[in-house]
Design a protein around this motif. Structure first.
Motif, PDB file in Angstrom:
ATOM      1  N   LYS A 134       9.843   7.256  -6.137  1.00 22.30           N
ATOM      2  CA  LYS A 134      11.204   7.207  -5.591  1.00 22.30           C
ATOM      3  C   LYS A 134      11.890   5.897  -5.982  1.00 22.30           C
ATOM      4  N   GLU A 135      11.155   4.786  -5.870  1.00 20.93           N
ATOM      5  CA  GLU A 135      11.741   3.500  -6.243  1.00 20.93           C
ATOM      6  C   GLU A 135      12.057   3.464  -7.740  1.00 20.93           C
ATOM      7  N   LEU A 136      11.186   4.015  -8.551  1.00 18.37           N
ATOM      8  CA  LEU A 136      11.441   4.052  -9.993  1.00 18.37           C
ATOM      9  C   LEU A 136      12.675   4.889 -10.305  1.00 18.37           C
ATOM     10  N   ASP A 137      12.858   5.983  -9.577  1.00 17.09           N
ATOM     11  CA  ASP A 137      14.052   6.811  -9.777  1.00 17.09           C
ATOM     12  C   ASP A 137      15.320   6.027  -9.471  1.00 17.09           C
ATOM     13  N   THR A 171      -3.571  -2.031 -12.409  1.00 19.23           N
ATOM     14  CA  THR A 171      -4.283  -2.053 -11.127  1.00 19.23           C
ATOM     15  C   THR A 171      -4.883  -0.705 -10.741  1.00 19.23           C
ATOM     16  N   LEU A 172      -4.258   0.390 -11.153  1.00 21.67           N
ATOM     17  CA  LEU A 172      -4.746   1.711 -10.768  1.00 21.67           C
ATOM     18  C   LEU A 172      -5.422   2.449 -11.913  1.00 21.67           C
ATOM     19  N   ARG A 175       0.844  -1.206   0.000  1.00 22.41           N
ATOM     20  CA  ARG A 175       0.000   0.000   0.000  1.00 22.41           C
ATOM     21  C   ARG A 175       0.875   1.252   0.000  1.00 22.41           C
ATOM     22  N   ALA A 176       1.872   1.238  -0.842  1.00 21.82           N
ATOM     23  CA  ALA A 176       2.815   2.360  -0.914  1.00 21.82           C
ATOM     24  C   ALA A 176       2.201   3.499  -1.715  1.00 21.82           C
ATOM     25  N   PRO A 177       2.255   4.747  -1.208  1.00 20.01           N
ATOM     26  CA  PRO A 177       1.761   5.888  -1.990  1.00 20.01           C
ATOM     27  C   PRO A 177       2.605   6.077  -3.239  1.00 20.01           C
ATOM     28  N   MET A 205      -3.023   7.742  -4.398  1.00 16.10           N
ATOM     29  CA  MET A 205      -3.246   6.344  -4.749  1.00 16.10           C
ATOM     30  C   MET A 205      -2.102   5.487  -4.205  1.00 16.10           C
ATOM     31  N   THR A 206      -2.365   4.204  -3.980  1.00 18.03           N
ATOM     32  CA  THR A 206      -1.348   3.313  -3.419  1.00 18.03           C
ATOM     33  C   THR A 206      -1.196   2.080  -4.299  1.00 18.03           C
TER      34      THR A 206
END
Length: 327
Positions: free
Chosen positions: A269-272, A310-311, A261-263, A289-290
């Motif tokens: 940040k992870e993609l960066d 999913t989103l 459930r990460a915003p 959204m998460t």
């Protein structure tokens, strides 16, 4: 005490936010609410105005090459969507702006804000790269993607300054020489333990041992952490220690990204960290959204596909340069 790296972080943050506002305001469907929110952001900090002037001047210099790129028609196949109308035109404009920035010297810094930090670092990694390094005192560090460190291991000093990124430390015990980590506002003091510091999140997580975490801008005493505890900056101050799930927190060391459930701000940040290029969220409402799931750290495309499936969001990517996330 305010360090030069802190000022640089503030400038980079203002520049990143100004870029996002520039793209949103040039969307033909920009609402009055969006414009009011922009005016509030502009008034919140004098640095925001300066950053917006810089971005606007940069766009003024890039307007002609962007127009040529848009006229070439490349973007008609880039957006995998049957939708037509002003929103798609706004996205074409944004994508053309991204490409145009890449064609200039300034575009290199825009798409890779860590480039300057890496140039002044003693140890660094590119986005998408993980690296283990043995320090002069025998301590082991693992750097996540897009990380930059300066080291001072001379005489009785054992000090690390994190310019950016995320690092796991396994520190050799030495009661005579404490080991310190400076990461923006966060200072960490240890003698021998294993822990992680996430500079952008202002967070410290302990795997085993004990560490003392301080806020360089506060007068209160340090927060003491032990096994599987984490503390982070919240609302401008260090919060209370929290228990963590080690399988999730340290998954990146195994080449995995675990999101619970990460915003979307965390997802960005992870993609960066996973690949070169900026990731921009065009609609600020999307930040609420998460996303949940487990992904390989070397497969950013799987994260983007999860966002789409999913989103229900859309993405537009210029590989190595930028990715736009929008409705």
């Amino acid at each position: 005490m305010v360090f030069a790296s802190d000022n640089r972080d503030d400038r980079e943050r203002a520049s990143r936010e100004a870029t996002e506002w520039f793209v949103r305001l040039n969307n033909p469907l920009a609402s009055d609410e969006t414009r009011r929110a922009y005016r509030a952001w502009l008034k919140a900090d004098p640095a925001h105005h300066d950053a917006m002037v810089d971005i606007s001047e940069l766009w003024g210099a890039l307007d002609r090459p962007a127009a040529r790129l848009a006229a070439a028609g490349w973007h008609r196949s880039a957006v995998a969507s049957p939708r037509r109308g002003p929103l798609k035109l706004g996205l074409r404009f944004a994508a053309a702006a991204v490409i145009a920035m890449v064609l200039t010297g300034g575009g290199a810094i825009w798409r890779d804000p860590g480039m300057i930090d890496r140039a002044f670092a003693d140890v660094a990694t590119q986005p998408g790269e993980r690296r283990e390094v043995r320090l002069a005192d025998g301590s082991l560090v693992m750097l996540d993607g897009g990380t930059a460190l300066k080291t001072d291991m001379v005489g009785g000093v054992r000090a690390i300054t994190m310019l950016r990124g995320r690092v796991w430390f396994e520190v050799v015990a030495d009661r005579q020489r404490p080991f310190t980590v400076h990461a923006g506002r966060v200072d960490v003091l240890v003698h021998g333990t294993a822990f992680e510091v996430d500079r952008e999140a202002g967070a410290v997580t302990v795997e085993h041992g004990k560490v003392a975490v301080s806020d360089a801008e506060a007068t209160r005493g340090p927060v003491n952490l032990t096994n599987w505890q984490r503390v982070s900056l919240k609302d401008g101050a260090l919060g209370a220690p929290e228990a963590v799930d080690p399988e999730q927190v340290f998954a990146w060391r195994r080449g995995l990204i675990v999101l619970d459930r990460a915003p979307l701000s965390r997802v960005v940040k992870e993609l960066d960290n996973m690949a070169a290029g900026r990731v921009l969220i065009i609609d600020p409402e999307l930040r609420r959204m998460t996303l949940s799931g487990t992904f390989r750290a070397d497969d950013p495309g799987a994260v983007l596909e999860a966002l789409r499936s999913t989103l229900g969001v859309r993405t537009l990517s210029v590989p190595g340069f930028a990715t736009l996330i929008y409705r």
